[in-house]
Design a protein around this motif. Structure first.
Motif, PDB file in Angstrom:
ATOM      1  N   GLU A  33      33.136  42.830  47.026  1.00  0.00           N
ATOM      2  CA  GLU A  33      34.330  41.405  47.126  1.00  0.00           C
ATOM      3  C   GLU A  33      34.594  41.146  48.991  1.00  0.00           C
ATOM      4  O   GLU A  33      34.363  40.150  49.445  1.00  0.00           O
ATOM      5  CB  GLU A  33      35.969  41.608  46.826  1.00  0.00           C
ATOM      6  CG  GLU A  33      35.889  39.778  46.475  1.00  0.00           C
ATOM      7  CD  GLU A  33      37.613  40.901  45.568  1.00  0.00           C
ATOM      8  OE1 GLU A  33      37.965  41.932  45.472  1.00  0.00           O
ATOM      9  OE2 GLU A  33      38.241  40.433  45.018  1.00  0.00           O
ATOM     10  N   SER A 104      36.473  38.411  39.895  1.00  0.00           N
ATOM     11  CA  SER A 104      37.502  39.405  39.396  1.00  0.00           C
ATOM     12  C   SER A 104      38.142  39.733  38.092  1.00  0.00           C
ATOM     13  O   SER A 104      39.083  40.634  37.961  1.00  0.00           O
ATOM     14  CB  SER A 104      38.634  38.527  40.068  1.00  0.00           C
ATOM     15  OG  SER A 104      38.139  37.186  38.838  1.00  0.00           O
TER      16      SER A 104
ATOM     17  N   THR B 731      30.762  36.944  48.638  1.00  0.00           N
ATOM     18  CA  THR B 731      31.444  36.270  48.172  1.00  0.00           C
ATOM     19  C   THR B 731      31.561  34.746  48.665  1.00  0.00           C
ATOM     20  O   THR B 731      31.213  33.094  47.927  1.00  0.00           O
ATOM     21  CB  THR B 731      32.854  36.039  48.579  1.00  0.00           C
ATOM     22  OG1 THR B 731      32.480  36.456  49.895  1.00  0.00           O
ATOM     23  CG2 THR B 731      33.178  37.275  47.536  1.00  0.00           C
TER      24      THR B 731
END
Lengths: 157, 1057
Positions: A33, A104, B731
């Motif tokens: 992340e 997530s 991301t």
């Protein structure tokens, strides 16, 4: 009688192992992340430990069952079921192509699991303590009694 | 009055007291400004010439309007107006602008009295549009003065001055007789006080966004016309025919009141509010509210919806996609909408506002879109300074950065960090704070720019363009003729492959074994090596399989020449696709590049073999339905990930007539930024041209290699999800092994902070890639969008193209994990939620009974939503589309740029026979061809129609078509089976003309080759399959017709409203 402390020590180690594996996965996901890891490495790291984790958890549950600790067995059963279902549906591995989409969710899942193992850890510790102290106390008493016996016999002499 | 005119944008009619209505665009961006009236579609680049001239004497009695329903296209009145840019206190005749005379007074249609408009509160629409007549007026200065028409203009100006009349407008009957019919304004009772809030609201908006083209209200009060008729000058927006859809602030409201007999302008120019002469006769009831939306009446009486919808009034994109002009014009530093389109060109300022915007909030990026000649992206080379970027957020220098401290520092527009300006880049600031060298710095003036990247942007030397071919040579491939066509096409494209002389090339063929070809330049004939150990595949001669094309050209030529004949006798039906794929990966992994796979059958041997999952009808409608559409074997996903890691893009060409599991094979293309080409039932004699064109284009189009793309945005906003064919490397970093102009990527954003404090949000798309010439480059596209606090504004600025693109990608993704039905429902649900929210916004102030309202910018939302539900990836169920076709279409749509997607959803339907027969074809320009609504009603049995969705043409021949035309187009066998007739140019004028038209259409959309299917009316099932099933407005097999769909949406919007 003698097996009990040993058993709890094994449970303890297994639980530690599960916590460690989960923590490792969570760290890998967090690194992904935060862009410290690329998805290939991150998912291959996680995928390496998923099967060991499932096996360990399975062994954990079965050992509880065999040793007759019903409460612990039932406590670990839901997690075992979830693992098994994921494995059967072949969803247990992280899909490197879609890792960011599931990131997530996967992370949350693992954090929940970690919480569960920590709870279990506390329970196991209390049982270890209970089992350990009990046997230790017992053994102390035991030896004390014997010594007393010896002394008394000596005194008798 | 069944419908109100759907062509109005923002639909606000301003009743004004006098017959003259005009609007003026007060902003410097005058080119996007509005015209007071309706702008006819053909006049897209109109100039803001304000003020329309309106004939005086309307009786305020019952209004009769010519119901111009017969006019398909938007008809609007254009009036030319004399408006002097500077405020001139007095008018001389010299200021009068000659009105443009357009020869078509369209008022011949019978006038009819609108039955109910007064009682239902619907106002007749009038859209007199101003004709931009004279040059000097196009740049209307910022002065807000409109000048009333000089008295010298004769009242009897000929009706010619209008070219069109907006449909559905009511023109007083009396005006019909008079030369002023052109004015066609509807008489509207107005109540001035009601309007007051509106201008005020506008005013605030204006001030909030400097530089925003906002409108000013100019009212020139005048002596009320004798007959005291109020003309509802419409807002500029109401004018907009489909092309003008997405202009922001379309609805400018300026109304000019003027009486023809006025002798001197009163000189009252109020900027921000309308002034209504006190003497305004108060004719009507509460009709004075400006309506800032478009609406569609669903029945004559509120409550009784059965009256139905006037199907002609439904909004349609008959002018194609309209790019949001405002976007680029609002902020000169914005890139063209070719490259980046935001779903709404305004950002909500709070999360709560964003949550009331029920449509996707995001952007569609097409980083390498083809630009017309004059608008190519400038290339900037920072030789010595290095590329100027923000230290913290790594934003590239762009037109929105500000220089301070005498030019020694610059402030990043995304993160507001103050950066130092490198010494070599330093330039003084002039008095206004701008750099003096601005005109030599395209990166500081242009929205799109390309930087030459220095060595620190490379992890390895720039790769050469590399094409690797993986060709199925099993019996099907040979029999269908695919092999031959592919070999020929590759050979003919060799000269034009990009990147000469560095281009590399290689081949592998496979059936039940894998064949490698040594095409080293020292050989004269290629050497073939066969590897049959599929479980442990290895690469013989790893160095000679991939060679430099220019060095080995003769060997490659020899190979391609002999390839079809080599496997002529091959009877092998197996396919060792997986092992061949692995082998190709091993060969290519050193360099990366483009892998083109030609696959004919289901992979049957070795790793990655697939089973015949089949397209099982029983699975549809169950929980397992989606599993058919997702890849079965993780092998392919893993391979795709590896390909992407090593910068290999995979394009799949699938040819099988049987099930090939495109869902699984397509993942290879999906995660590597590739594309899926699907040719069901490939037969060389039929599909040869299509394959040739598309493969040729794939090989020769300009390609960006080993690219990564990132979109940055200002603080408070974050991109959350990305949709398209690529793989995320982190991301927010998209890995794109190969990008070209036919690929677009969509992304959604969300607000991170509850409240945005800035007044603009900036976006920057950066694509780092290696060009075919071997240069590392960074292409940067910049955009800024204002932050707004008003939901209405958010909707007004919506860009239907980007929204539909995002919606369709989301729906297709949803269809991968849910049932098709659920995917369709989700689309509908979102549309309903958005429209309901919008309705609630206006329900308080307006009487909306019986009307469906929507922002002008989103008037096509319902139609595109319907089209999306009927599109190949989402349509119906098992019997409607074959599984492979559905999946292939899904993969295609996921990569399609906005324009092509809209065309695919709502294809062109054009009647051709008139053009074919017309004596002169001087007017063959694009504009003349009228797009028709996609319904069977548009088809006249005595005509020829062409249906063009960007991927194929369907030529439809009416049953009553004159045999002469059919014969000249099709030759003597015109009456036979159309599936066998091939369209070719014949020796007569009609045929030549038809072919010319088809050629022109193909050239206008070169990404795919549109194969022409001929269909004879009534010829089932071909007609149904090719054409009727694709007429999205019709009710086909259980789906809604457009009118029903609108009704359904309307009811759902009403619920819980």
């Amino acid at each position: 009688m003698d097996l009990e402390p040993l058993l709890w020590i094994i449970f303890f180690l297994m639980n530690m192992g599960l916590i460690a594996l989960n923590l490792y996965q969570i760290v890998s996901l967090s690194d992904l992340e935060a862009d410290y890891l690329n998805p290939y490495e991150s998912s291959s790291r996680i995928n390496h430990v998923v099967i060991p984790e499932y096996l360990l958890h399975g062994a954990f549950s079965i050992l509880f069952l065999l040793s007759g600790h019903w409460f612990f067995f039932l406590a670990t059963l839901p997690a075992a079921y979830i693992n098994l279902r994921k494995f059967m549906k072949r969803e247990h591995l992280i899909d490197v192509t879609e890792v960011f989409r599931v990131l997530s969710v996967e992370k949350k899942l693992r954090i929940v699991k970690l919480g569960f193992y920590l709870l279990l850890f506390v329970l196991v510790m209390t049982r270890i303590y209970a089992a350990g102290t009990f046997s230790v106390v017992m053994s102390v008493f035991h030896s004390d009694n014997e010594e007393l016996d010896i002394r008394s016999s000596i005194l008798e002499f | 009055m069944g419908t109100e005119n759907p062509n109005r944008a923002n639909f606000s009619q301003r009743p004004s007291t006098t017959p003259f209505s005009a609007s003026q665009n007060a902003s410097p961006f005058s080119s996007s400004s509005q015209v007071a009236g309706a702008v006819a579609s053909s006049f897209r680049p109109y100039n803001p010439l304000p003020s329309s001239q309106i004939p005086p004497s309307f009786s305020s009695g019952p209004l009769a309007g010519p119901e111009a329903s017969g006019f398909r296209s938007v008809h609007q009145v254009r009036l030319s107006d004399p408006a002097g840019p500077p405020p001139a206190p007095s008018y001389g005749p010299s200021q009068t602008r000659p009105s443009q005379r357009l020869p078509s007074p369209q008022f011949s249609s019978p006038a009819q009295v609108p039955p109910l408009w007064t009682s239902t509160g619907e106002r007749p629409v009038v859209a007199p549009s101003v004709r931009p007549s004279a040059g000097p007026f196009s740049s209307t200065p910022v002065s807000f003065q409109m000048q009333p028409q000089p008295p010298t203009i004769p009242l009897g100006s000929p009706p010619k001055s209008m070219n069109t009349v907006q449909r559905g407008m009511n023109v007083p009957q009396s005006s019909m007789d008079s030369p002023f019919a052109a004015v066609s304004t509807n008489l509207q009772p107005s109540s001035p006080p009601m309007r007051a809030p509106f201008p005020a609201a506008r005013g605030t908006l204006q001030s909030a966004f400097p530089g925003y083209p906002s409108q000013q209200y100019n009212a020139v009060p005048q002596t009320p016309p004798v007959n005291s008729v109020a003309f509802p000058p419409q807002q500029g927006g109401s004018v907009a025919p489909p092309p003008a859809v997405s202009r922001p602030y379309i609805g400018q409201q300026g109304s000019y009141v003027q009486s023809p007999s006025i002798s001197a302008p009163l000189g009252m120019y109020s900027q921000d509010r309308m002034q209504h002469p006190a003497s305004l006769p108060h004719l009507g009831t509460a009709q004075g509210l400006v309506e800032d939306f478009s609406s569609l009446s669903l029945g004559s009486v509120p409550g009784s919806l059965d009256g139905g919808i006037d199907s002609k009034a439904l909004p349609r994109p008959l002018d194609g996609d309209v790019e949001p002009k405002s976007f680029a014009e609002m902020y000169p530093g914005n890139c063209s909408s070719r490259y980046l389109r935001l779903s709404t060109c305004a950002m909500p300022n709070s999360q709560s506002l964003a949550s009331r915007w029920h449509l996707p909030l995001g952007a569609v990026v097409c980083p390498l879109a083809e630009a017309p000649e004059s608008e190519e992206v400038p290339i900037v080379n920072f030789l010595t300074t290095g590329i100027i970027r923000c230290r913290r957020c790594r934003t590239y220098v762009n037109p929105y950065v500000t220089f301070t401290d005498h030019g020694r520092k610059w402030r990043c527009n995304l993160c507001s960090l103050l950066n130092d300006v490198p010494g070599e880049y330093y330039a003084h600031l002039d008095a206004s704070g701008r750099r003096i060298d601005l005109d030599q710095r395209p990166e500081l003036t242009k929205g799109s720019v390309e930087f030459i990247a220095p060595a620190e942007y490379m992890v390895r030397p720039p790769m050469p363009p590399l094409y690797f071919f993986l060709i199925d040579v099993s019996v099907c491939a040979v029999r269908s003729g695919m092999l031959e066509v592919v070999a020929q096409t590759i050979k003919s494209s060799l000269d034009t492959l990009p990147g000469f002389p560095r281009t590399q090339i290689g081949f592998i063929t496979y059936d039940s074994t894998v064949h490698f070809y040594n095409i080293k330049s020292s050989l004269t004939q290629p050497q073939m090596m066969v590897v049959s150990d599929l479980d442990d595949i290895f690469v013989p001669l790893p160095d000679d399989l991939l060679v430099n094309l220019s060095e080995s050209r003769t060997v490659v030529d020899a190979f391609l020449d002999s390839l079809p004949s080599m496997f002529q006798e091959n009877m092998n039906v197996e396919s060792a696709f997986g092992p061949a794929l692995k082998a190709a990966f091993m060969v290519m992994s050193q360099l990366g590049g483009k892998l083109l796979i030609f696959q004919n059958t289901l992979p049957s041997l070795g790793a990655g073999r697939l089973r015949l999952r089949g397209d099982d009808a029983r699975v549809y409608g169950t929980e397992k339905e989606h599993t058919l559409r997702v890849p079965e074997d993780p092998f392919y996903k893993q391979m795709a990930a590896d390909f992407s890691k090593f910068q290999i893009a995979v394009n799949i060409y699938a040819f099988s007539d049987k099930y090939t599991d495109i869902a699984t094979l397509g993942t290879l293309a999906k995660y590597t930024g590739g594309q899926v080409y699907y040719y069901p039932n490939f037969v060389a004699s039929v599909h040869k041209d299509k394959l040739r064109h598309e493969l040729g284009r794939d090989l020769t189009r300009e390609t960006a290699w080993e690219a990564v793309m990132r979109i940055r945005c200002g603080r408070g906003v974050r991109f959350t999800s990305y949709h398209g064919n690529f793989m995320l490397r982190s991301t927010d970093l998209m890995a794109l092994p190969a990008v070209d102009c036919d690929k677009a990527y969509a992304m959604q954003l969300c607000l991170e902070e509850t409240l945005l404090t800035t007044d603009r949000v900036y976006f920057q798309v950066a694509l780092l890639y290696t060009s075919s010439s071997g240069e590392r480059r960074i292409r940067v596209h910049n955009a800024a969008a204002p932050v707004v606090a008003d939901l209405g504004e958010l909707y007004r600025q919506a860009d239907i193209g980007a929204i539909v693109s995002l919606l369709s990608r989301l729906a297709i993704e949803k269809s991968l994990s849910y049932k098709l039905d659920e995917a369709r429902t989700s689309v509908q649900f979102r549309i309903v939620k958005a429209l309901r929210e919008y309705r609630n916004l206006h329900a308080v102030q307006h009487r909306l009974g019986g009307r469906m309202i929507y922002p002008e910018s989103l008037k096509l939302l319902a139609l595109y939503g319907l089209a999306l539900c009927k599109s190949t990836p989402l349509r119906g169920g098992y019997p409607d589309v074959q599984l492979d076709e559905r999946c292939a279409a899904g993969y295609t749509v996921m990569a399609l740029p906005v324009k092509k997607l809209l065309k695919l959803l709502y294809p062109n339907l054009i009647r051709l026979d008139e053009y074919l027969l017309k004596a002169s074809f001087a007017d063959e320009s694009e504009n003349v061809w009228k797009r028709l609504p996609l319904s069977a009603e548009s088809l006249d049995s005595s005509g020829i129609y062409i249906y063009d969705d960007g991927f194929r043409f369907v030529l439809w021949f009416g049953r009553m078509l004159s045999p002469d035309i059919a014969r000249s187009v099709l030759g003597e066998d015109y009456a036979t089976d159309y599936s066998k007739v091939c369209l070719m140019e014949r020796d007569n004028e009609i045929s030549r003309r038809l072919m010319r038209i088809i050629k022109k259409y193909r050239e206008s959309d070169p990404s795919y080759y549109q194969l022409c299917h001929l269909v004879w009316q009534g010829e089932q099932p071909r007609e149904g399959f090719y054409l009727l099933a694709n007429l999205v407005e019709d009710q086909v097999g259980g789906t809604n017709s457009y009118a029903d769909w609108m009704l359904q949406l309307y009811r759902q919007v009403q619920q819980n409203a």
